[in-house]
Design a protein around this motif. Structure first.
Motif, PDB file in Angstrom:
ATOM      1  N   ASP A   1       1.013  -1.009  -0.013  1.00 50.03           N
ATOM      2  CA  ASP A   1       0.078   0.068   0.007  1.00 50.03           C
ATOM      3  C   ASP A   1       0.925   1.296  -0.013  1.00 50.03           C
ATOM      4  OD1 ASP A   1      -1.784   1.973   0.360  1.00 50.03           O
ATOM      5  OD2 ASP A   1      -3.075   1.014   2.005  1.00 50.03           O
TER       6      ASP A   1
ATOM      7  N   LEU B   1      -5.012  -1.438   4.888  1.00 52.59           N
ATOM      8  CA  LEU B   1      -3.919  -2.532   4.362  1.00 52.59           C
ATOM      9  C   LEU B   1      -4.456  -3.746   5.341  1.00 52.59           C
ATOM     10  CD1 LEU B   1      -1.672  -3.869   3.007  1.00 52.59           C
ATOM     11  CD2 LEU B   1      -0.036  -2.549   4.614  1.00 52.59           C
TER      12      LEU B   1
ATOM     13  N   ILE C   1      -0.289   4.346   2.736  1.00 59.63           N
ATOM     14  CA  ILE C   1      -0.792   3.415   3.840  1.00 59.63           C
ATOM     15  C   ILE C   1      -1.692   4.220   4.832  1.00 59.63           C
ATOM     16  CG2 ILE C   1       1.174   3.236   5.094  1.00 59.63           C
ATOM     17  CD1 ILE C   1       0.670   0.590   6.135  1.00 59.63           C
TER      18      ILE C   1
ATOM     19  N   GLY D   1       4.163  -0.878   3.634  1.00 67.29           N
ATOM     20  CA  GLY D   1       3.299   0.320   3.636  1.00 67.29           C
ATOM     21  C   GLY D   1       4.172   1.598   3.602  1.00 67.29           C
TER      22      GLY D   1
ATOM     23  N   SER E   1      -4.581   0.483  -3.033  1.00 63.67           N
ATOM     24  CA  SER E   1      -4.262   1.909  -2.578  1.00 63.67           C
ATOM     25  C   SER E   1      -5.644   2.776  -2.610  1.00 63.67           C
ATOM     26  CB  SER E   1      -3.333   2.638  -3.417  1.00 63.67           C
ATOM     27  OG  SER E   1      -2.913   4.012  -2.839  1.00 63.67           O
TER      28      SER E   1
END
Length: 327
Positions: free
Chosen positions: A122, A131, A125, A147, A190
């Motif tokens: 991600d 996530l 994040i 992340g 995302s």
């Protein structure tokens, strides 16, 4: 009336964060990160607290056993506390992906990515809510998660969030559009940060840089994500509905056609958003490669309100049928 585990946990996060906020003269979100770390380490890490505060905190922590709770209960209660903190100090980059969207992305990752062990990135994040929701939905899969976020408070909250749920996530506190020190991953998820990217010098290195003026950050995030995805890997983006309507959209379309196969665009219910302008969809891409193939037809659907169980069931069935026909 019986209190749910989520409410129970939220109460402890909230009370201890409020105590620390007053004592340390910091924001609620900073205090929440501190109390989450105390929970995880099972000790009080702040040295400058008064004796009385230490006693009060100890009492709260000792009465509570995190191991009795599921990762999902911990995530939901921590998320509620974060949302409370975000209401107090509204910043444009402090927005959280709604729970129902996270669960849907988790469901879709499970459907599309058939590997028993996978790497998951991600690149924006935030607090780690999307996530960790997706990880919680990957039952019986080995997940290696990464992340990235430029905001140091958000990354600290993500770090605590991951620890409390006992998820191993590698975190990087950096600008996600700079070169990344990671290997290509199987899957990217995302909730794309929408707006302009201020660093024109760095943006100039991207295919999707703007013809003039600042480039769209969300376009660059898509390009960066594709670059760090393995051939045949999948990407799941929460996108603004108007993504393909801007002046730069033809360039984005060309880029996607060259590097990926568009698998699906699922429009999220309008009832989830303040107005039509802020409405979003989920875009699913597969990066081209030997194993990858274009679907016979792209799966396009408008999702019903996620509270309408029968209608949602129907759509999920439609997704299942599409997958059988196209895979």
């Amino acid at each position: 009336m019986k209190i749910s585990p989520v409410e129970d946990l939220f109460t402890v996060f909230n009370e201890t964060a409020t105590i620390l906020q007053e004592e340390l003269s910091c924001t609620y979100l900073e205090a929440l990160a501190e109390t989450g770390e105390n929970f995880f380490q099972q000790s009080i890490l702040q040295e400058e607290l008064s004796e009385l505060t230490v006693k009060r905190l100890k009492k709260s922590y000792e009465n509570f056993n995190l191991n009795k709770h599921t990762a999902e209960d911990i995530r939901k209660s921590y998320q509620l506390a974060i949302l409370k903190g975000m209401k107090e100090s509204v910043q444009p980059n402090h927005q959280m992906t709604p729970d129902s969207v996270g669960m849907l992305v988790g469901y879709l990752v499970n459907k599309f990515v058939k590997k028993s062990s996978l790497s998951l990135l991600d690149p924006a994040i935030g607090t780690g809510n999307l996530l960790t929701t997706v990880i919680n939905y990957q039952t019986d899969k080995q997940i290696e998660a990464i992340g990235i976020d430029i905001d140091d408070l958000l990354i600290k909250l993500a770090y605590v969030n991951a620890n409390l749920q006992e998820h191993s996530i590698q975190l990087f506190n950096q600008d996600s559009l700079e070169p990344l020190f990671i290997n290509p991953v199987d899957t990217v998820i995302s909730d794309l940060p929408v707006g302009y990217y201020p660093n024109d010098v760095r943006a100039a290195e991207f295919e999707l840089k703007a013809t003039s003026g600042h480039s769209y950050a969300h376009h660059l995030f898509i390009e960066q994500s594709v670059a760090y995805t393995k051939e045949g890997g999948y990407l799941f983006f929460v996108i603004p509905n108007g993504l393909f309507e801007s002046d730069e959209a033809p360039k984005l379309h060309e880029f996607l056609n060259e590097h990926t196969y568009i698998q699906s665009v699922l429009q999220l219910p309008l009832s989830m958003f303040k107005n039509e302008k802020s409405a979003k969809s989920i875009l699913i891409l597969q990066k081209k490669g030997e194993e990858a193939q274009a679907p016979k037809q792209v799966l396009l659907a408008s999702l019903p309100s996620l509270s309408k169980a029968t209608a949602v069931e129907k759509i999920l069935q439609q997704i299942d049928e599409w997958m059988i026909e196209n895979k």
